[in-house]
Design a protein around this motif. Structure first.
Motif, PDB file in Angstrom:
ATOM      1  N   ALA A 425      58.762   2.621  36.158  1.00  0.00           N
ATOM      2  CA  ALA A 425      58.639   1.043  36.688  1.00  0.00           C
ATOM      3  C   ALA A 425      56.826   0.443  36.538  1.00  0.00           C
ATOM      4  O   ALA A 425      56.448   1.602  37.215  1.00  0.00           O
ATOM      5  CB  ALA A 425      59.195   0.774  38.298  1.00  0.00           C
ATOM      6  N   ALA A 468      67.508  -6.483  41.387  1.00  0.00           N
ATOM      7  CA  ALA A 468      66.828  -6.847  39.923  1.00  0.00           C
ATOM      8  C   ALA A 468      67.944  -7.655  39.453  1.00  0.00           C
ATOM      9  O   ALA A 468      68.638  -7.094  38.309  1.00  0.00           O
ATOM     10  CB  ALA A 468      66.247  -5.946  38.835  1.00  0.00           C
ATOM     11  N   THR A 499      59.600  -5.324  37.115  1.00  0.00           N
ATOM     12  CA  THR A 499      60.715  -4.478  35.865  1.00  0.00           C
ATOM     13  C   THR A 499      59.883  -4.058  34.412  1.00  0.00           C
ATOM     14  O   THR A 499      59.467  -5.358  34.478  1.00  0.00           O
ATOM     15  CB  THR A 499      61.486  -4.299  36.081  1.00  0.00           C
ATOM     16  OG1 THR A 499      61.785  -5.648  35.285  1.00  0.00           O
ATOM     17  CG2 THR A 499      63.060  -4.844  37.425  1.00  0.00           C
ATOM     18  N   GLU A 507      65.783  -1.724  30.497  1.00  0.00           N
ATOM     19  CA  GLU A 507      65.000  -2.026  32.229  1.00  0.00           C
ATOM     20  C   GLU A 507      64.836  -0.843  33.108  1.00  0.00           C
ATOM     21  O   GLU A 507      65.308  -0.230  33.593  1.00  0.00           O
ATOM     22  CB  GLU A 507      65.989  -3.287  33.042  1.00  0.00           C
ATOM     23  CG  GLU A 507      64.924  -3.615  33.715  1.00  0.00           C
ATOM     24  CD  GLU A 507      65.345  -5.553  34.494  1.00  0.00           C
ATOM     25  OE1 GLU A 507      64.775  -5.802  34.842  1.00  0.00           O
ATOM     26  OE2 GLU A 507      66.873  -5.188  34.705  1.00  0.00           O
ATOM     27  N   SER A 508      63.470  -0.348  33.551  1.00  0.00           N
ATOM     28  CA  SER A 508      63.271  -0.010  34.453  1.00  0.00           C
ATOM     29  C   SER A 508      63.527  -0.053  36.137  1.00  0.00           C
ATOM     30  O   SER A 508      63.793  -1.001  35.797  1.00  0.00           O
ATOM     31  CB  SER A 508      61.730   0.373  34.316  1.00  0.00           C
ATOM     32  OG  SER A 508      61.373  -0.661  35.231  1.00  0.00           O
ATOM     33  N   THR A 510      62.849  -1.977  40.115  1.00  0.00           N
ATOM     34  CA  THR A 510      62.377  -3.083  40.554  1.00  0.00           C
ATOM     35  C   THR A 510      60.733  -1.562  41.458  1.00  0.00           C
ATOM     36  O   THR A 510      60.731  -0.961  41.088  1.00  0.00           O
ATOM     37  CB  THR A 510      62.044  -3.608  41.950  1.00  0.00           C
ATOM     38  OG1 THR A 510      63.572  -3.076  42.847  1.00  0.00           O
ATOM     39  CG2 THR A 510      62.904  -4.564  40.922  1.00  0.00           C
TER      40      THR A 510
END
Length: 528
Positions: A425, A468, A499, A507-508, A510
């Motif tokens: 993140a 997210a 992110t 996707e990481s 947040t």
């Protein structure tokens, strides 16, 4: 890969492109009755090189102009809302990179085999990545030339060194898929690019065995069938097996060499008609299973491709191949599988002279996407092709983008990668000029490098671990060229988080929340 001749877009220039694409909006939830934003969606654009269809332009073959034209095409794609490009890098048994297997493409310089003095594939990949566009390398497997004269090929062309590999058919020259050495050579030629370049996908088009000749002649492969029939008595089944072998073996080699890359095929849109096969679609069109020996439905059901992108270049209500019928049929075929479904759309038919009335309506393509939104199996679209999408004769592309792409979307994530580690993140910080937000990456060993930063906007303090949510997605910033975000003046949001997204779409979580604009008591505030 650092390619010195790639013009990097300036931060101000790129943010202007993002604004033109309407990807920096307010954080307000959607109005009642309006479809919710999607988190992930393929918004792809085919860029064809064969016969100068899209790029390079026939009369603009100077190196600097070729590069500038490609960059201009990418910038137009970003401004429209596309998030991926599918670029033809092996149009006719040739190469847009320095291949040890095949000659330089004639579409680069006007002369097959002529070294352009630079590496177009390296250039195209970096130029795309700098703009946050994933790059899918598009290969045509068996077509050699759009003529039948081997003497017109460069002297050391593999087709001239191995004349028994070739077949002249319906005005074109092909490699014969029935010859094992041909299939192995094609795989080697493709994998040279896949292993040497940071491609995000390996894409095969619809030319396996060629489309039927108008005069009804069959593909002349008697000798190959006699020599390499492998016990088959049904030639059609043997031909399908030749293509199946190619599809499956290429899948295995791509996954071994580049496991994060998406591997898929864009077949002709009709597998079989229901009148021929109860499993087929309610259509009366050419059947790729029988005419091109492509078992596209089988590839889906056996898990041999990550995605299928059937070319559904027909309007809703078309009698022999209704878009609505075929979209639903393909959705049913991919349902419950790990094969993603992206629809091949025509950007060239809207407004084209001689096309039927539905194609004279700018809303036809938008209706396609509206129908797709009712079918959860459809994960997006790929449009043919770049020149038509940019020309946009009657505004059909602008209309569909306004109707369906008002917010950015991450590229689809392959199910087989869903449990692999995402990037770490990032953190948001006040930008040095105090006019916005700056994303600070937080690299971690063993984690993918960020490809994009997704900025999410909230109307109230969302707490330390905000969702997210796609309805809160305000912008996607290309991490290789942009790390700052300035909220638009129309935004009602005050709290932001970001992110990190890698090229495969992972996707990481947040990062820490930051408030902007500053509260009445002082500077930007980091969330607790």
């Amino acid at each position: 890969m650092d390619v010195p001749w790639v013009r990097r877009p300036g931060r101000r220039e790129f943010l202007a492109l993002l604004a033109a694409a309407a990807v920096a909006g307010t954080a307000a939830p959607p109005a009642a009755g309006r479809p919710r934003a999607v988190k992930r969606q393929m918004r792809g654009l085919w860029i064809a090189c064969l016969n100068h269809t899209d790029w390079p332009a026939r009369r603009r073959l100077g190196t600097e102009q070729i590069r500038a034209d490609f960059v201009s095409m990418l910038d137009a794609a970003v401004a429209t809302g596309f998030n991926a490009v599918f670029v033809q890098v092996r149009p006719t048994a040739d190469a847009l990179w320095p291949s040890p297997y095949e000659p330089w493409s004639q579409w680069l310089t006007g002369t097959q085999g002529q070294d352009p003095g630079w590496d177009p594939l390296a250039f195209m990949i970096e130029a795309s990545h700098l703009r946050g566009l994933t790059f899918h390398a598009w290969f045509n497997p068996f077509r050699i030339a759009i003529h039948t004269d081997p003497g017109r090929l460069v002297a050391d062309h593999p087709a001239r060194r191995n004349p028994d590999w070739t077949v002249a058919f319906d005005g074109e020259l092909y490699y014969n898929p029935g010859i094992p050495a041909v299939r192995e050579f094609v795989l080697d030629a493709v994998m040279d690019a896949v292993t040497r370049y940071e491609v995000d996908g390996v894409h095969i088009d619809d030319y396996f065995y060629p489309y039927p000749a108008p005069d009804g002649r069959g593909f002349p492969d008697d000798a190959a069938f006699a020599a390499h029939g492998r016990g088959f008595t049904d030639r059609a089944a043997w031909r399908r097996d030749n293509i199946d072998l190619t599809v499956r073996q290429l899948r295995d080699r791509v996954r071994a060499a580049r496991p994060d890359a998406a591997y898929g095929i864009a077949p002709f849109g009709v597998w079989r008609n229901r009148s021929t096969d109860p499993a087929g679609s309610a259509t009366t069109a050419l059947q790729s299973y029988d005419a091109q020996f492509c078992d596209s439905r089988g590839w889906v059901r056996k898990g041999w491709v990550d995605y299928i992108a059937p070319q559904l270049y027909w309007h809703i209500g078309f009698a022999i191949a209704d878009y609505a019928v075929l979209a639903r049929w393909w959705a049913a075929q991919t349902d419950g599988t790990d094969t993603q479904l992206w629809i091949g759309q025509s950007a060239s038919r809207p407004g084209a002279p001689g096309r039927p009335a539905p194609w004279q309506d700018p809303a036809e393509l938008s209706r396609h996407l509206a129908l797709n939104a009712t079918l959860p199996q459809i994960g997006g679209d790929v449009f043919f092709s770049a020149r038509s999408a940019r020309t946009d004769r009657i505004g059909a592309i602008r209309q569909l983008a306004a109707d369906h792409w008002s917010r950015p979307a991450l590229v689809p994530l392959l199910p087989r990668l869903a449990r692999t580690a995402p990037p770490a993140a990032p953190e948001l910080r006040p930008s040095p000029d105090g006019q916005g937000l700056q994303v600070a990456p937080w690299p971690r060993p063993g984690r993918p490098h960020p490809f994009q930063y997704a900025v999410y906007a909230y109307d109230a303090d969302p707490g330390p671990h905000p969702p997210a949510d796609p309805d809160r997605l305000a912008a996607l910033l290309p991490a290789l060229s942009v790390d700052r975000y300035r909220p638009p003046g129309t935004s009602s949001a005050s709290w932001y988080a970001a992110t990190a997204v890698d090229r495969a779409g992972r996707e990481s979580a947040t990062g820490r929340v930051l408030r902007f604009p500053p509260g009445p008591t002082g500077p930007l505030v980091e969330g607790e």
